[in-house]
Design an enzyme around this catalytic site. Structure first.
Site, mmCIF file in Angstrom:
data_model
loop_
_atom_site.group_PDB
_atom_site.id
_atom_site.type_symbol
_atom_site.label_atom_id
_atom_site.label_comp_id
_atom_site.label_asym_id
_atom_site.label_seq_id
_atom_site.Cartn_x
_atom_site.Cartn_y
_atom_site.Cartn_z
ATOM 1 N N GLU A 269 0.750 -1.384 0.062
ATOM 2 C CA GLU A 269 -0.034 0.037 -0.213
ATOM 3 C C GLU A 269 0.974 1.355 0.093
ATOM 4 O O GLU A 269 1.997 1.554 0.440
ATOM 5 C CB GLU A 269 -0.860 0.032 1.510
ATOM 6 C CG GLU A 269 -1.875 -1.189 1.375
ATOM 7 C CD GLU A 269 -2.776 -1.229 2.481
ATOM 8 O OE1 GLU A 269 -2.752 -0.228 3.445
ATOM 9 O OE2 GLU A 269 -3.869 -2.372 2.368
ATOM 10 N N HIS A 292 -7.610 1.367 1.764
ATOM 11 C CA HIS A 292 -7.645 1.138 3.199
ATOM 12 C C HIS A 292 -8.493 1.840 4.258
ATOM 13 O O HIS A 292 -7.757 2.489 5.026
ATOM 14 C CB HIS A 292 -6.195 0.878 3.557
ATOM 15 C CG HIS A 292 -6.053 0.110 4.694
ATOM 16 N ND1 HIS A 292 -4.864 -0.721 5.158
ATOM 17 C CD2 HIS A 292 -6.784 -0.270 5.948
ATOM 18 C CE1 HIS A 292 -4.915 -1.202 6.148
ATOM 19 N NE2 HIS A 292 -6.080 -1.006 6.638
HETATM 20 N N1 NAD Z 1 -9.883 -2.415 6.169
HETATM 21 C C1 NAD Z 1 -9.785 -1.948 7.553
HETATM 22 O O1 NAD Z 1 -9.730 -0.367 7.592
HETATM 23 C C2 NAD Z 1 -9.715 -2.808 8.685
HETATM 24 C C3 NAD Z 1 -10.342 -2.179 9.835
HETATM 25 C C4 NAD Z 1 -10.461 -3.050 10.939
HETATM 26 C C5 NAD Z 1 -9.914 -4.268 10.888
HETATM 27 N N2 NAD Z 1 -9.328 -4.817 9.862
HETATM 28 C C6 NAD Z 1 -8.603 -5.968 9.966
HETATM 29 O O2 NAD Z 1 -9.486 -6.921 10.166
HETATM 30 C C7 NAD Z 1 -9.210 -8.093 10.993
HETATM 31 C C8 NAD Z 1 -10.434 -8.659 11.754
HETATM 32 O O3 NAD Z 1 -10.873 -7.681 12.611
HETATM 33 P P1 NAD Z 1 -11.520 -8.197 13.895
HETATM 34 O O4 NAD Z 1 -11.759 -7.073 14.863
HETATM 35 O O5 NAD Z 1 -12.883 -8.632 13.396
HETATM 36 O O6 NAD Z 1 -10.690 -9.096 14.666
HETATM 37 P P2 NAD Z 1 -10.995 -10.527 15.735
HETATM 38 O O7 NAD Z 1 -9.658 -10.571 16.181
HETATM 39 O O8 NAD Z 1 -12.176 -9.910 16.545
HETATM 40 O O9 NAD Z 1 -11.545 -11.800 14.685
HETATM 41 C C9 NAD Z 1 -10.721 -12.414 13.845
HETATM 42 C C10 NAD Z 1 -11.180 -13.681 13.771
HETATM 43 O O10 NAD Z 1 -10.492 -14.388 12.900
HETATM 44 C C11 NAD Z 1 -10.443 -15.803 13.300
HETATM 45 N N3 NAD Z 1 -9.262 -16.417 12.533
HETATM 46 C C12 NAD Z 1 -7.809 -16.221 12.898
HETATM 47 N N4 NAD Z 1 -7.405 -17.071 12.025
HETATM 48 C C13 NAD Z 1 -8.183 -17.648 11.083
HETATM 49 C C14 NAD Z 1 -8.120 -18.666 10.135
HETATM 50 N N5 NAD Z 1 -6.853 -18.951 9.694
HETATM 51 N N6 NAD Z 1 -9.211 -18.897 9.621
HETATM 52 C C15 NAD Z 1 -10.113 -18.626 10.034
HETATM 53 N N7 NAD Z 1 -10.359 -17.659 11.014
HETATM 54 C C16 NAD Z 1 -9.440 -17.293 11.585
HETATM 55 C C17 NAD Z 1 -10.211 -15.533 14.855
HETATM 56 O O11 NAD Z 1 -10.533 -16.724 15.496
HETATM 57 C C18 NAD Z 1 -11.180 -14.564 14.912
HETATM 58 O O12 NAD Z 1 -12.480 -15.085 15.322
HETATM 59 C C19 NAD Z 1 -8.154 -7.236 11.754
HETATM 60 O O13 NAD Z 1 -7.095 -8.353 12.411
HETATM 61 C C20 NAD Z 1 -7.586 -6.243 10.642
HETATM 62 O O14 NAD Z 1 -6.514 -6.699 10.284
HETATM 63 C C21 NAD Z 1 -9.285 -4.044 8.748
HETATM 64 O O1 2HG Z 2 -6.400 2.953 10.483
HETATM 65 C C1 2HG Z 2 -5.461 2.196 9.838
HETATM 66 O O2 2HG Z 2 -4.494 2.566 9.399
HETATM 67 C C2 2HG Z 2 -5.803 0.838 10.086
HETATM 68 C C3 2HG Z 2 -7.335 0.434 10.060
HETATM 69 C C4 2HG Z 2 -7.566 -1.077 10.025
HETATM 70 O O3 2HG Z 2 -6.645 -1.844 9.119
HETATM 71 C C5 2HG Z 2 -7.167 -1.529 11.496
HETATM 72 O O4 2HG Z 2 -6.368 -2.572 11.502
HETATM 73 O O5 2HG Z 2 -7.892 -1.067 12.467
#
Ligand code: NAD
Ligand code: 2HG
Length: 409
Positions: A269, A292
């Site tokens: 990114e 993102h």
């Molecule tokens: N795009 C964005 O801006 C943004 C924002 C927030 C979070 N995220 C990403 O989203 C991810 C998930 O967030 P969350 O708050 O739901 O996390 P979380 O930890 O609450 O949930 C993750 C889930 O994935 C499961 N998991 C782990 N490894 C796995 C696998 N190999 N196969 C299947 N399931 C598996 C875990 O058991 C858990 O239930 C974060 O880790 C982050 O990287 C991205």
């Molecule tokens: O704000 C960010 O840069 C990351 C957001 C998201 O991927 C997260 O992990 O919460």
């Protein structure tokens, strides 16, 4: 390393990547006024130089806290990830150096779930391609390849804080919810947990990824998994860029094996909003590309600013490490009139008995003591009378296995 706490205005905070001003307001309100705030991430070289005199750093997903950067961070006490993901920090190096890492596990989850739901609706109506066509002067008024999401099957991979919220929201719009997770989870509403990912891929009209970046999720969606997806289904990835093989996805979109995709995260990114975004998905009409921003809403960023800043303040004022992602979690009462010694050490046998021997031999009365360990570190907190803290600090730094020792007033 042994230190006594500095005056609050001498404790230096560096906040990167445009962290919301709510963080600065909270730090200032708690007496921490030495805060530098930058809108961008820094390169490894810039960071190594800048981090050398910083006590607390706040980052989002772009700043890489590598072992080399942490090596240069001689004064660093704690890291605040103002986001959910912590994969950008070498958590084990931080732990070995006695640096506590916090994140914001909840504040942006609703924002991600809302975006994914909106994308699911747009993708099933082939809006990305129709939108692109209209921008080029075309007009595709057609119901072909346009579907309601009602009664469709959504497959959620990773049923954590985001996945489970999305489950409830999807069901309220009349969708059938299936999920796959490595952990057995309580299905919310009428959702069904499937035992393997391939069954989900072959069954669902919408597949959406909500797993963290770990070795087990790296490229978990590659050519074989895409081949196993239902023809004409859509893929959404707002988790991490390394979860999907982007070349295989580009091929599946070009060949129309998939109806569409929405991708918010990429293997590489841009470091800033001025750098060019390069991806094999550019120019493919049936894909929604977003920079993102799954968690980038005003509400989420403001809440994250407060949530993580508050964790840093509590650790600095009081030693509390509750919700840390790499450290023993110790919740501490306030310590009025007492001095509080924080002793971070290697998790080896005998440290606590050595500490207690020192207190006994030097006739230092302990008014409160708390201990927990995690992986390679142990964390002992001891409250003592103010006049005895300096002698205790002097002695404790020589205990075998000591990583850091500080006194809070
Ligand atoms: N795009 C964005 O801006 C943004 C924002 C927030 C979070 N995220 C990403 O989203 C991810 C998930 O967030 P969350 O708050 O739901 O996390 P979380 O930890 O609450 O949930 C993750 C889930 O994935 C499961 N998991 C782990 N490894 C796995 C696998 N190999 N196969 C299947 N399931 C598996 C875990 O058991 C858990 O239930 C974060 O880790 C982050 O990287 C991205
Ligand atoms: O704000 C960010 O840069 C990351 C957001 C998201 O991927 C997260 O992990 O919460």
């Amino acid at each position: 390393m042994a230190t006594t706490s500095l005056e609050k205005n001498k404790i230096k905070f560096l906040l990167l990547e445009g962290i919301h001003p709510s963080a600065i307001e909270l730090l200032n309100a708690n007496g921490y006024t030495n805060v530098e705030h930058l809108s961008t991430a820094l390169s490894e070289e810039e960071l190594k130089e800048k981090i050398a005199d910083v006590h607390f750093i706040g980052i989002r997903s772009r700043t890489q806290l590598t072992p080399k950067v942490l090596e240069a961070a001689n004064k660093l006490i704690a890291v605040g990830c103002f986001c959910i993901g912590t994969n950008q920090v070498d958590l084990s190096s931080a732990q070995e150096k006695g640096i506590v890492v916090f994140n914001a596990p909840f504040s942006n989850t609703r924002s991600v779930a809302e975006l994914v739901l909106a994308e699911a609706i747009l993708l099933l109506r082939t809006i990305p391609a129709k939108n692109m066509k209209a921008h080029r002067g075309g007009w595709e008024k057609s119901a072909a390849n346009a579907y309601e999401i009602r009664n469709k099957k959504i497959g959620i991979i990773g049923y954590g804080n985001i996945g489970s919220q999305l489950s409830v929201m999807s069901e309220s719009l009349g969708m059938e919810v299936y999920f796959y997770d490595v952990v057995t989870k309580l299905p919310l509403g009428n959702a069904t947990q499937l035992a393997d990912m391939k069954s989900l891929l072959g069954l669902c009209d919408i597949v959406t990824l909500h797993v963290p970046e770990t070795p087990s999720t790296k490229y978990m969606i590659g050519p074989d998994e895409i081949a196993a997806m239902k023809p004409g289904s859509v893929l959404i990835n707002a988790s991490r860029g390394t979860v999907v093989n982007i070349d295989a996805l580009a091929e599946a979109l070009r060949s129309q094996k998939l109806l569409g995709a929405a991708i918010d995260v990429f293997p590489v990114e841009p470091k800033s909003n001025t750098e060019e975004f390069i991806s094999p998905l550019r120019g493919i009409d049936n894909v929604l590309l977003t920079p993102h921003i799954g968690g980038s809403t005003v509400e989420a960023q403001e809440n994250i600013g407060k949530e993580v800043a508050e964790k840093l303040v509590k650790y600095s004022d009081n030693g509390t490490t509750i919700t840390s992602v790499n450290f023993p979690e110790v919740g501490l009462p306030s310590h009025p009139g007492q001095h509080r010694i924080l002793h971070i050490h290697k998790n080896i046998p005998g440290v606590l008995s050595e500490i207690n021997r020192i207190f006994f031999e030097n006739n230092i009365n302990i008014s409160g003591q708390f201990l927990d360990t995690k992986d390679k570190v142990g964390y002992v907190v001891i409250d003592v009378e103010a006049e005895q803290s300096q002698i205790a600090l002097e002695k404790l730094q020589h205990v075998n296995g000591t990583i850091r020792c500080r006194v809070l007033y």
